[in-house]
Design a protein around this motif. Structure first.
Motif, short mmCIF file in Angstrom:
data_model
loop_
_atom_site.label_atom_id
_atom_site.label_comp_id
_atom_site.label_asym_id
_atom_site.label_seq_id
_atom_site.Cartn_x
_atom_site.Cartn_y
_atom_site.Cartn_z
N GLN A 438 -52.32 -54.94 -72.26
CA GLN A 438 -51.81 -54.31 -73.48
C GLN A 438 -50.43 -53.70 -73.28
O GLN A 438 -49.54 -53.85 -74.13
N GLU A 439 -50.18 -53.02 -72.14
CA GLU A 439 -48.90 -52.35 -71.94
C GLU A 439 -47.74 -53.32 -71.76
O GLU A 439 -46.58 -52.95 -71.98
N SER A 441 -47.61 -56.34 -73.37
CA SER A 441 -47.56 -57.27 -74.51
C SER A 441 -46.81 -56.71 -75.70
O SER A 441 -46.76 -57.37 -76.75
N TRP A 445 -45.63 -59.09 -78.82
CA TRP A 445 -46.15 -58.88 -80.17
C TRP A 445 -45.01 -58.66 -81.16
O TRP A 445 -45.04 -59.16 -82.29
N ALA A 471 -54.34 -54.71 -81.72
CA ALA A 471 -54.18 -54.88 -80.28
C ALA A 471 -53.48 -53.69 -79.64
O ALA A 471 -53.78 -53.31 -78.50
N LEU A 472 -52.54 -53.08 -80.36
CA LEU A 472 -51.75 -51.99 -79.77
C LEU A 472 -52.21 -50.62 -80.21
O LEU A 472 -51.56 -49.63 -79.89
#
Length: 754
Positions: A438-439, A441, A445, A471-472
């Motif tokens: 996640q960190e 991407s 995104w 997602a974020l």
């Protein structure tokens, strides 16, 4: 000395001083150690060679001179060399004199342009005069040699140029007065030009520290100042201020660069400028030699190697340039990705596509190969080789090893955008986002969203934005607010480059509201807005009575604030009497004390003596100053508009003589403090008196208006004071009569009526 501290100047000075008191056998290793670190330190070379000369070790002395003379163009070291040559050749007769003369010519060809070379020229001329002449022919040759030496010296900008000119005049007059007149008149303009250039040159030379040791560039102020001083001197010499022929000017520039490198030996920009100057002057061989010396001084400088390889390639020396690129590659274990990329580009330029492709296939196997190599070669194949298929294959091959690199994903996406391959772009984003954490991407995104906003339909655009939010989204506490749509999303969808759907004021408001929305659910925080305090501590899911505890706001202690004084030096202690409270108290008795420095009591006393009593009475009636100092111009403007009881009795004595009836006007009438005026009788009116009466009535009306303004208390608002000032200026500009005032300090007042 330790390796980490080998450029310590203080330690070097201690070692050099200790070597002075040691026998040459023990001092020699110390000098060798110092000179291996500071190879251009002329003072250490001179100290070393003098120690050898003191024990008459001529062979060692010659060896030392051969190592240092051409790299250390400093007059004291070269004069030491001349002393050694003269000592060796003194007893060799004519042959020795010829060797000494050649040594002088050799020295002057290198340091004769130095600003401190005056004693060298004098010593050379004295040597020429001392050479014995056996016959008139030899005497004539000697005089000719002396004359040439003088004529070379008097056109060189140096310290002793005036003394040399006087000596030259005396020499010519002693030989032939008739010939001297023509020669002196010929060289007088050249001497004047050299003397003028010397004075300018001296300003630049005086800024240079000639005892500085050559150390690597640091961040000290002294080093930066020396760098700038040398840059200014070089620019001065390049301008050819003496307007001499280009060969002599170039020789002087070379000499200045060589002297500069004695002190800025570890500065790559100086080496590069020196080599570039040679190349632009048409001397490519000299530029190559400078680069070779530069790489010897700075063997780890990659940028100098690239610059040298660029010069070699531009001159057609492909193999020499290739060796430089290979030296950057090293043994392969420590090769950087940049070295791989630049070598591939070099091979593509010089040997063709196949050579570059072959090296790329080998470089990708290197453990130090990064995604940069794949991107660089793929773009080269796409843009230069016009082979998009092979470029696509390179990106796909790199994707196996660098799927975790967001930058590589974005570069690949840009490449696919150039191919208009929107389907593969979406597939690339989906593959990357499924594997990236996640960190890492966030940027992917963002680019995916921008792509859909630009090239997708509305459904896909909204879908990707929603997926990005999901997602974020952070913790579950923030999830509900993060998933909500906002007007900021609409702004992001409908903007284009620097075009925005709204005014800057509206966009700033939206940004502020977005920030508030992100922080509205945080507990234990107090948001300070608009320099005020606003507590937003209630969480949506928290009870209604659960408010955050207020945070204490610390305000500055205004009682400790002082009046700004530009004369106050940084770091100085402000006396207690300069605080606003004390200044206000002192102003009650003397308002002028706030604007006069406490240390200049004598000057203040002189001001008080020159101040008229009426002005002093007005100043003492002013209120105390609280806060910042008032604008002096505004205060003077108020003073000039005030109804001061100055000596206007002369005017009151002249006015009644113009009236035939009615009482004489009082002082208050003249000052405009009263609105009742006597009306003269009809028998006393004449055309001249009627016109004069109208003008006097107009003057009284204007004085009444100024009195009305001055009767009001002085406002504390700065904006209001400026309004009053502008109104006063406008009123004074519209008057028919002009009044000129003298100094407000001296109290001089003069009036003139039209």
């Amino acid at each position: 000395m330790a390796s980490a501290d080998k450029y310590n100047v203080e330690s070097a000075e201690i070692l050099a001083n200790s070597a002075l008191h040691l026998p040459i056998a023990q001092a020699a290793p110390i000098y060798e150690q110092l000179l291996s670190i500071f190879p251009t330190a002329a003072k250490y070379w001179k100290q070393y060679v003098e120690a050898q000369m003191a024990v008459n070790n001529d062979d060692a002395t010659k060896q030392i001179f051969s190592r240092c003379l051409l790299n250390c163009l400093q007059v004291p070291l070269w004069r030491c060399y001349i002393r050694f040559i003269r000592k060796v050749n003194d007893k060799k007769g004519v042959e020795g004199q010829e060797e000494t003369r050649k040594a002088f010519d050799f020295m002057l060809s290198y340091v004769g342009a130095d600003i401190a070379s005056g004693p060298v020229w004098m010593e050379y001329i004295a040597f020429l005069k001392s050479v014995p002449a056996a016959n008139p022919q030899e005497e004539s040759q000697r005089m000719t040699a002396v004359r040439k030496a003088y004529q070379r010296a008097i056109v060189t900008p140096m310290h002793h140029i005036e003394q040399l000119w006087k000596d030259y005049e005396n020499f010519e007059n002693s030989v032939s007065r008739q010939l001297a007149k023509g020669l002196i008149s010929e060289y007088q303009p050249k001497y004047n030009s050299a003397r003028a250039v010397y004075r300018e040159r001296k300003k630049y030379v005086d800024e240079i520290d000639w005892n500085m040791l050559a150390v690597p560039p640091g961040d000290s102020c002294k080093e930066e100042m020396q760098w700038m001083a040398w840059k200014r001197l070089l620019a001065f010499e390049k301008g050819n201020p003496q307007r001499i022929e280009s060969a002599s000017s170039n020789k002087r520039i070379i000499f200045t660069y060589e002297q500069c490198l004695m002190y800025l030996y570890h500065y790559p920009d100086i080496w590069y400028d020196y080599a570039t100057w040679h190349a632009t002057s048409g001397s490519t061989d000299a530029a190559i030699k400078v680069f070779q010396r530069a790489l010897k001084a700075l063997p780890d400088s990659e940028v100098l190697k690239y610059a040298f390889a660029e010069l070699e390639e531009s001159c057609g020396a492909i193999q020499s340039a290739k060796k430089l690129y290979e030296s950057l590659l090293g043994d392969g274990s420590a090769t950087t990705a940049l070295a791989h990329i630049q070598f591939i580009r070099f091979l593509r330029r010089t040997e063709g596509v196949e050579a570059a492709r072959k090296y790329f296939l080998d470089a990708r196997k290197s453990p130090n190969c990064t995604y940069h190599v794949y991107v660089a070669y793929a773009l080269m194949a796409f843009c230069l080789d016009k082979d998009p298929k092979f470029a696509h294959n390179v990106f796909e091959a790199g994707l196996k090893d660098f799927m975790h690199e967001p930058v590589y994903i974005l570069e690949y996406a840009d490449f696919l955008s150039c191919l208009n391959d929107d389907r593969n772009i979406r597939a690339l984003f989906e593959r990357a986002l499924s594997s990236l954490p996640q960190e890492d991407s966030i940027e992917v995104w963002k680019r995916f969203t921008q792509f859909e906003q630009t090239y997708g339909d509305l459904a896909s655009m909204l879908k990707v934005e929603q997926r990005r939010k999901e997602a974020l989204s952070g913790t579950s506490e923030e999830a509900s607010s993060a998933l909500e749509s906002s007007l900021q999303d609409v702004v992001s969808r409908y903007r284009f480059k620097d075009l925005w759907p709204g005014s800057s004021k509206d966009l700033d408001h939206l940004s502020r509201q977005e920030w508030l929305a992100k922080n509205i659910g945080k507990k234990g925080e107090k948001l300070a807005l608009c320099n005020g305090s606003m507590t937003i501590g209630k969480s949506p899911s928290a009870p209604t009575n659960n408010f955050t505890a207020s945070v204490k706001v610390v305000y500055p202690d205004t009682s400790q604030m002082v009046i700004y004084d530009p004369r106050q030096h940084p770091g100085s202690v402000v006396p207690p009497s300069t605080t606003p409270a004390n200044l206000a108290a002192s102003n009650l008795s003397n308002p002028m004390a706030a604007v006069v420095d406490g240390g200049s009591a004598n000057a203040f006393d002189e001001v008080l003596k020159a101040t008229p009593p009426s002005l002093m009475a007005f100043l003492t009636s002013l209120p105390a100053i609280e806060g910042p100092m008032p604008n002096v111009d505004i205060v003077l403007s108020i003073c000039l508009q005030s109804d001061l009881p100055t000596g206007q009795t002369k005017k009151s004595t002249t006015v009644p003589s113009q009236r035939t009836a009615g009482p004489a006007p009082s002082t208050s009438d003249l000052s405009g403090s009263s609105k009742s005026h006597p009306v003269p009788s009809s028998s006393s009116f004449r055309p001249r008196d009627r016109h004069l009466g109208k003008r006097k009535d107009q003057d009284r009306q204007e004085e009444d208006e100024s009195t009305t303004v001055q009767s009001q208390p002085l406002p504390r608002d700065v904006f209001r004071i400026r309004q009053i000032q502008k109104a006063a200026r406008g009123g004074s500009a519209s008057q028919t009569g002009s009044v000129s005032y003298g100094s407000a300090i001296s109290g001089d007042l003069s009036g003139s009526t039209c």
